[in-house]
Design an enzyme around this catalytic site. Structure first.
Site, mmCIF file in Angstrom:
data_model
loop_
_atom_site.group_PDB
_atom_site.id
_atom_site.type_symbol
_atom_site.label_atom_id
_atom_site.label_comp_id
_atom_site.label_asym_id
_atom_site.label_seq_id
_atom_site.Cartn_x
_atom_site.Cartn_y
_atom_site.Cartn_z
ATOM 1 N N TYR A 298 40.903 39.303 40.333
ATOM 2 C CA TYR A 298 40.685 40.657 39.343
ATOM 3 C C TYR A 298 40.375 41.393 39.903
ATOM 4 O O TYR A 298 40.914 42.400 40.145
ATOM 5 C CB TYR A 298 40.242 40.046 38.132
ATOM 6 N N LYS B 100 42.404 45.388 40.097
ATOM 7 C CA LYS B 100 41.174 46.040 39.900
ATOM 8 C C LYS B 100 41.695 47.857 40.455
ATOM 9 O O LYS B 100 42.132 48.919 40.448
ATOM 10 C CB LYS B 100 40.035 46.487 38.900
#
Length: 326
Positions: free
Chosen positions: A199, A203
């Site tokens: 994750y 990002k």
């Protein structure tokens, strides 16, 4: 340590301002709008007199419940529309974008909030699921909607915004995959996958690609593109994380409504925010890696690979960038 202290200061001592700027007459799309930050941001847009607010959701049933919640709390009807959008399907993204381009009279803001965070490795549309949803589909949607945003700028003498929800986790992504011959191929390798960092990496890639796109577009571009950190907030994003992380959220997280204020701010932040990282409703320096020579090289590499994949998904999509750049 500095980034951690900054995080604690933000969570405990900074409250993003309550949105008050009118959105009268404008049309807004919010992805992932059936719950959490997306729902509360959409509620703000309706409260602020937006003419049309589109909830882009994977589940129409949940979207309709969100619509009812917004109408009940704002006493405004015939404003919210619920449209299907599944970022796990490139065809769904293309159909959603086609509908927006052909049916909307104008499009003033796009808030790309939808994302996933999962420790489970799974391929989706030929790429690891987190990368498919958080990176590839996110920018597929962005590039497909850019012509409509620019058309709105030209015909309504306004400055549309496209804002992508990023995260403070970009300060903690290690991202060794960047050194591989192909970033995406390495991220798709199950055997070497590092899902606890995935994750964060997704990002960080959002931040890098946003910066690269804006650098290619140059100055004077009629649509403002930025990426933002809403802070740690209560939402369904981390529903698949371990129990310790749950308790961290319990004590440190902002409410979804408070976090959503940063989303509303980002799509009204003005020219100074173009290509920039926003945190606590202000332009903020991204991680030192992003600004380094290594970061600049990785930024170009990530865009080169991503743009090739986007062109394979939708032939001619890169013309959307060239055609709208001035």
């Amino acid at each position: 340590m500095n980034s951690f202290l900054s995080f604690l200061h933000s969570q405990f001592f900074v409250t993003p301002p309550y949105p008050r700027t009118t959105w009268e007459g404008k049309t807004v799309i919010v992805t992932g709008a059936n719950t959490g930050l997306g729902l509360e941001a959409a509620r703000h847009f309706v409260r602020l007199e937006a003419d049309k607010v589109i909830l882009a959701v994977r589940s129409l049933d949940k979207g309709e419940k969100a619509k009812q919640s917004i109408e009940d709390s704002t006493a405004r009807t015939n404003v919210v529309e619920v449209w299907p959008l599944d970022l796990g399907s490139y065809e769904s993204v293309k159909q959603f974008s086609k509908r927006a381009t052909q049916s909307l009279e104008r499009l003033d803001a796009v808030v790309e909030n939808a994302a996933i965070a999962t420790p489970k490795f799974r391929l989706l549309e030929g790429n690891e699921m987190t990368i498919t949803v958080n990176v590839i589909s996110t920018f597929l949607l962005a590039l497909l909607l850019l012509p409509k945003l620019k058309d709105t700028a030209q015909h309504h003498r306004t400055t549309p915004h496209l804002s992508i929800v990023c995260s403070e986790v970009i300060f903690h992504a290690s991202f060794p995959e960047r050194k591989s011959p192909s970033i995406f191929d390495k991220l798709n390798d199950r055997a070497s996958s590092r899902m606890l960092d995935r994750y964060n990496v997704s990002k960080l890639m959002v931040a890098l690609v946003c910066r690269q796109i804006c650098s290619l577009l140059g100055d004077g571009y009629p649509v403002i593109i930025n990426f933002l950190n809403p802070g740690l907030c209560h939402s369904e994003l981390t529903r698949d994380v371990a129990i310790p992380a749950y308790f961290v959220k319990l004590f440190l997280a902002r409410t979804s409504e408070v976090g959503s204020r940063t989303l509303v701010h980002a799509v009204s932040a003005g020219p100074r925010s173009h290509g920039q990282y926003l945190s606590d409703c202000r332009v903020t320096m991204p991680p030192s890696f992003v600004l380094s020579a290594d970061g600049a090289e990785t930024q170009k590499k990530a865009w080169s690979e991503l743009s090739g994949r986007l062109e394979a998904i939708q032939s001619g999509i890169l013309e959307n960038l060239r055609n709208v750049a001035k």
